[in-house]
Every structure is written in C-alpha cells, then in structure tokens.
Design an enzyme around this catalytic site. Sequence first.
Site: not given
Ligand code: PGA
Length: 244
Positions: A67, A136, A138, A143
Amino acid sequence: MRVIVTNSYEEMSASAARIVAGQIYLKPNSILGLATGSTPEGMYNELIRVHKEVGLDFSQVISFNLDEYIGIKDSDPNSYHYFMNNKFFKHINIKKENIFIPNGNMQNIEQECKKYDALIEQKGGIDLQILGIGNNAHIGFNEPDVKFEAITHKVKLDEETIAANARFFASKDEVPQYAISMGIKTIMRSRRVILLANGKNKAQAIYNALYGPIRPATPASILQLHQDVTVILDKQAATLLPPV
Ligand code: PGA
C-alpha cells in the site's frame, strides 16, 4: 494455518526473516509482497544482516508493496516509498527496476490500481506475502467492512488507523485520509503468507483473525481460508489465544 509463538519481538523478526531467506535461497527470482509499519522493521534488519554477512542475494528478487498513501510525495519521510528505501532496499542488492510500490500521486488512481494487479499477474504472482495487522484487524489498508472480492483499490482510512498512524506525523490532521491498497483478493492470491504481530495491543485483533468468524468486519479473518499461512507472534500478541 501454522501459528508460531516466540518469546520476543527479536525472535519473531528472526523467525520471519528465516522464512523469507529460505524462499529466496530456493527461488532466487522470488516475487515478494512487502509491508511497512513498525512490525516488519526487525525482519528487514535481520534480512539486511543475512545479506551482508551470509550473502543472501536479492539481485533477482521482485517486490510489490501492499500500500501507499495518496497525496504525499515519495520523498516525504512518511511515504511508504521512503520507508522501504530507507529501512530495507538501500541496504540490499535488489534492483530498482524490480521494486514496485503503488503510486499515490497519479492523476488517475483507478488506472494505477488496475495496472498494479495486472503487473503482479504479469510477473507471475506473489510467492510470499508479508503482512502486519492493524488494531482493527486490517491487512494492508483493507479496513473493516472491506469487500473480500476487491483487488488493488483506493481506500478511505478508518479513524482508528488514522489515530494509530498519527504517531509518525506532526499531528493527526496531517495523516492522509486516503490510500491505495492491494485488495483482499490480491493478498489471497499469494502462494504463501506470513502474518506478523507483536505487542499486547494486537492480541484482540489476532484472536479475532484466527478464531473469530470470517467476516468483512475482521479483514484478516479471510486468512483462515488461505491454504498456506504462517502466523508469527511474540508472546504478548498471543495472550488471548487458547493454549495448544
Ligand atoms: P504497525 O502497523 O506494524 O505499525 O503496528 C501494522 C498495520 O497497521 O498493518
């Protein structure tokens, strides 16, 4: 689904790096799906070490990132272009022309999304996809209430994601509202998947993803349907899992 619970972030990272290194050793022209965020940083550091000390060769590897934010420059320290280059690519011998990250600055975002999936297919499909998970649940920027049929597409970021990512920006208002993300279908087409999570704040998302119902409200729950997923956790992210 295989679940590996390790003692620490360092062990989780080393365990993931071993799988990635093994994949490249056996298939030097592997196509990797890569993730940004705090979670995979340790894995990238370990892969850099293995490249420098053991000679792991990335010269034929092709990478596709999950992404990118829409509307921030590649040179912005918060862009995922910048993250990947600084934390990983500039330390290994991957070829620039083999690196693919969605371009969030195109006029025609829809066309950019279509091109991205077509390119993944044209190159032969992703051999090994690395994933983190949001609080959450995702994966990528897919999302809650995502369409499981979606391929790469424009997404509106959840308030929870914006709040979680605000730590990297001067203020919450500076976090972009939109991003391009590989879709769930794009991710599910990968031949192998590694899902990484560390820290207590990921424990509920991991429980829901692994043991909850498969439903769009828990995007990562779709991985229960994938035939080759390895989940690698530190102890804290595993606290809600039933004992094995
Ligand atoms: P993080 O993010 O590795 O910074 O916890 C993970 C994500 O949002 O997929």
